[in-house]
Enzyme design. Structure first.
Site, short mmCIF file in Angstrom:
data_model
loop_
_atom_site.label_atom_id
_atom_site.label_comp_id
_atom_site.label_asym_id
_atom_site.label_seq_id
_atom_site.Cartn_x
_atom_site.Cartn_y
_atom_site.Cartn_z
N ASP A 196 4.74 -26.19 -26.92
CA ASP A 196 3.62 -25.98 -25.92
C ASP A 196 2.61 -25.93 -26.97
OD1 ASP A 196 1.50 -25.27 -24.55
OD2 ASP A 196 2.90 -24.46 -22.96
N TYR A 221 -8.55 -28.87 -21.80
CA TYR A 221 -9.45 -28.13 -21.37
C TYR A 221 -9.69 -26.79 -22.63
CZ TYR A 221 -6.06 -25.30 -18.82
OH TYR A 221 -4.89 -24.85 -18.36
N LYS A 222 -8.80 -26.66 -23.48
CA LYS A 222 -8.99 -25.53 -24.26
C LYS A 222 -9.86 -26.04 -25.49
CE LYS A 222 -5.16 -22.96 -22.05
NZ LYS A 222 -4.01 -22.57 -21.77
#
Ligand code: PLP
Length: 411
Positions: A196, A221-222
């Site tokens: 991940d 979105y990070k």
């Protein structure tokens, strides 16, 4: 030619001056939460407006072909793939990280049918563990999720392990696993790996192909700044992916979606990890957001991130000594991702009070104040101001107000 250090530093500072101008950041705000929700890059609003008005509004359904919406998941996937060391066409953008993780898990278990253990660690993000638990229950095939502490992972690898599922950078402490070493150790016992990269993509160099990682997933979105709920990505090693029978066998992952056959036949390559109709407006926002990275080397970002994080640790420890703060992140830069966390009993209220000073970090239970380091728009001046803000919060006990201690739904 050896570039003199000062010239190189100046060159880097210039590069980040340009990227800093590429974001819409509110005046008076120091944003240390780009690891949770990246800020809005300039140009995104306009690109999304064009997709809405000209493509959707003007071309209607013809835009699937005329604006090439249909291949947007692969086009954006290739842009992200180039940032994480993936082979061409090995990454697609689709769904959420949680869903993609489950796709990868199902694939890995299928490729190791005789093995029953799924190994992970207690530093993993809860959704990863939850998705594994849900999959195991649904399969009903006697699989077991084994969760060990992060430093016990290597010793827990043996020939019962079908897959090793890890988040490279611990979302709480920032502790960084060695993808290369652990992938090799997993392969040595015949296990597959699922990484991940939620806190890695756009934060530090990743070399999926070089590490021979089997599967990887991550967020849009990070650090990639694709906007709230931006679609996620999934990587499948090219020589494995054609052997997967997808758990979520949707029509967009079919070999010929518009043949409308009654039986599922998977597409070749990473396309088989697609499921349903892609969210074109969100994908367009993510695609536009990635323009910020043009001409930026991730190694440059990593070097700046380490020195800014070192500076933040020094400044906070110097200014805030005696208030009961304790560093939760590894002190050595190369063992950390791109964030710094401190334990503090009143961490939640302190983060709220700090926000009132214009410094946005976040809080992670039970007691962590977390600060994301994003050199694209954060420099030394912001780091020093943030530490000074925290000093004020602690010295003046600004956190000690009842209204700051009630936790909101989202922390
Ligand atoms: C943020 C994060 C997620 C989020 O998953 P979603 O499905 O996008 O909500 C997953 N894994 C890790 C490690 C994360 O940090």
């Amino acid at each position: 030619m050896v570039v003199p250090f000062s010239d190189k530093t100046q060159h880097e500072a210039k590069a980040f001056e340009r990227t800093k101008q590429s974001f819409c950041l509110p005046d008076g705000i120091i944003y240390l939460d780009g690891n949770s929700l990246g800020p809005l890059p300039k140009g995104v609003s306009e690109r999304v407006a064009t997709a809405v008005e000209e493509e959707w509004g003007g071309k209607l359904i013809r835009a699937w072909n005329e604006a090439d919406w249909i291949d947007l998941p692969t086009r954006v996937g290739n842009r992200i793939g180039a940032m994480i060391g993936a082979e061409p066409n090995a990454v697609v953008v689709a769904d959420s990280t949680s869903i993609n993780l489950q796709k990868a898990l199902a694939a890995a278990l299928q490729l190791r049918p005789e093995r029953k253990v799924l190994l992970s660690d207690s530093g993993n993000f809860p959704t990863d563990l939850y998705m594994a638990q849900g999959l195991i229950a649904a399969l009903g095939d006697g699989h077991q999720l084994k969760v060990v502490s992060p430093d016990e992972v290597e010793d827990a690898l043996d020939d019962s392990v079908a897959a090793l599922m890890l988040t490279e950078v611990d979302y709480r402490t920032g502790r960084l696993h060695s993808m290369k070493a652990l992938t090799a150790a997993a392969h040595a016992v015949g296990a597959l790996t699922i990484w991940d990269l939620a806190h890695s993509a756009g934060a530090l160099p990743v070399d999926l192909a070089g590490c021979k990682a089997d599967f990887a997933v991550g967020c849009g979105y990070k650090y990639l700044n694709g906007g709230p709920g931006a679609p996620a990505f999934i990587y499948g090693r090219p020589d494995l992916v054609d052997r997967i029978k997808p758990l979520q066998s949707g029509w967009m992952g079919h070999k010929a979606p518009f043949a409308f056959e009654l039986d599922y036949i998977p597409a070749e390559g990473a396309d088989r990890m697609r499921v349903g109709t892609p969210p074109i407006l969100s994908l367009t926002a993510l695609d536009a957001a990635l323009d910020v990275w043009d001409g930026i080397e991730i190694d440059t970002v990593r070097a700046a991130s380490i020195s800014l994080a070192d500076l933040l640790i020094d400044e906070i420890e110097r200014r805030c000594a005696g208030f009961g703060l304790r560093l939760a992140s590894p002190r050595e830069g190369d063992r950390r991702g791109s964030q710094v966390s401190f334990h503090f009993d009143e961490g939640y209220a302190a983060i709220q009070a700090l926000q009132a000073q214009g410094v946005i970090g976040d809080f992670r239970a039970p007691d962590l104040m977390r600060f994301g380091i994003t050199p694209l728009y954060i420099g030394e001046a912001e780091i020093i101001a943030a530490a000074a803000g925290l000093e004020t919060v602690l010295k003046d006990r600004l956190w000690d107000q009842p209204n700051l201690k009630t936790r909101a739904k989202v922390t």
